[in-house]
Motif scaffolding. Sequence first.
Motif, PDB file in Angstrom:
ATOM      1  N   ASP A  98       3.499  -0.179  14.101  1.00  0.00           N
ATOM      2  CA  ASP A  98       2.684  -0.509  12.933  1.00  0.00           C
ATOM      3  C   ASP A  98       2.333  -1.993  12.906  1.00  0.00           C
ATOM      4  O   ASP A  98       1.230  -2.363  12.488  1.00  0.00           O
ATOM      5  N   MET A  99       3.245  -2.843  13.343  1.00  0.00           N
ATOM      6  CA  MET A  99       2.943  -4.281  13.412  1.00  0.00           C
ATOM      7  C   MET A  99       1.757  -4.519  14.336  1.00  0.00           C
ATOM      8  O   MET A  99       0.854  -5.294  14.021  1.00  0.00           O
ATOM      9  N   GLN A 100       1.756  -3.835  15.476  1.00  0.00           N
ATOM     10  CA  GLN A 100       0.653  -4.012  16.426  1.00  0.00           C
ATOM     11  C   GLN A 100      -0.666  -3.507  15.849  1.00  0.00           C
ATOM     12  O   GLN A 100      -1.693  -4.154  15.991  1.00  0.00           O
ATOM     13  N   VAL A 178      12.662  -2.344   7.332  1.00  0.00           N
ATOM     14  CA  VAL A 178      11.435  -1.840   7.955  1.00  0.00           C
ATOM     15  C   VAL A 178      10.234  -2.118   7.054  1.00  0.00           C
ATOM     16  O   VAL A 178      10.246  -1.795   5.864  1.00  0.00           O
ATOM     17  N   ALA A 179       9.213  -2.716   7.632  1.00  0.00           N
ATOM     18  CA  ALA A 179       7.959  -2.968   6.909  1.00  0.00           C
ATOM     19  C   ALA A 179       7.092  -1.722   7.023  1.00  0.00           C
ATOM     20  O   ALA A 179       6.580  -1.418   8.097  1.00  0.00           O
ATOM     21  N   GLU A 180       6.955  -1.009   5.927  1.00  0.00           N
ATOM     22  CA  GLU A 180       6.090   0.169   5.923  1.00  0.00           C
ATOM     23  C   GLU A 180       4.642  -0.294   6.083  1.00  0.00           C
ATOM     24  O   GLU A 180       4.211  -1.263   5.454  1.00  0.00           O
ATOM     25  N   LYS A 185       0.156  -3.767   4.796  1.00  0.00           N
ATOM     26  CA  LYS A 185      -1.310  -3.881   4.744  1.00  0.00           C
ATOM     27  C   LYS A 185      -1.760  -4.373   3.370  1.00  0.00           C
ATOM     28  O   LYS A 185      -2.620  -5.260   3.263  1.00  0.00           O
ATOM     29  N   ALA A 186      -1.171  -3.829   2.312  1.00  0.00           N
ATOM     30  CA  ALA A 186      -1.534  -4.238   0.952  1.00  0.00           C
ATOM     31  C   ALA A 186      -1.165  -5.695   0.697  1.00  0.00           C
ATOM     32  O   ALA A 186      -1.922  -6.435   0.057  1.00  0.00           O
TER      33      ALA A 186
END
Length: 195
Positions: A98-100, A178-180, A185-186
């Motif tokens: 998700d980071m990528q 963990v960064a959801e 994004k928000a």
Amino acid sequence: MSRRTLLVAGGAALTAVLAACTSEDPLAKQANAGDNKNYIAGDGSVTEYGATDRKDAVEFQGTLYDGTKVAAADFTGKVAVLNFWYAACAPCRIEAPDMQVLHTDFKAQGVEFLGINVRDDKAAAEAFERNFGLTYPSVADKDGGVLLAMTKYVPPAAVPTTLVLDKKGRVSARILGVAEKGTLKALITSALAEN
């Protein structure tokens, strides 16, 4: 007062100041201890800081795995995402894809992503980056320098921790654990919308 007494007193004072600065952050205590553990599980909590509640612009310096020097000042005028991680950290592996994706999605808007690797040598870090297709750089922070620098502003307190910096270089949000993807994004979108 003799020079030796002055040096001893100065050293004691410095130790007291450093202890006070990091006493509330268990991850900083580990970095100070030099035990290379650098891991406390995050609870997934998200903290947003209103513009009037933010501290000064963060200051840090580090070295990327390719030897390039990087500093907080390099991100002035841009929204930046700092992600504290290491290769064997299971939650770090969960959030890496998700980071990528977010890095790719926000690159055209000038958002900078920077990994802060708190444990690995170059080979382990690069293997992780290849495995997850990460194209943003990471600082080698095995000595805990960047981690400790952040305790002045917002203690990372866990690995992974993700910090969103506003365009003035101040911490606008912190995610422990963990960064959801949707949450991060928000937070990035909100920071981009600010003047």
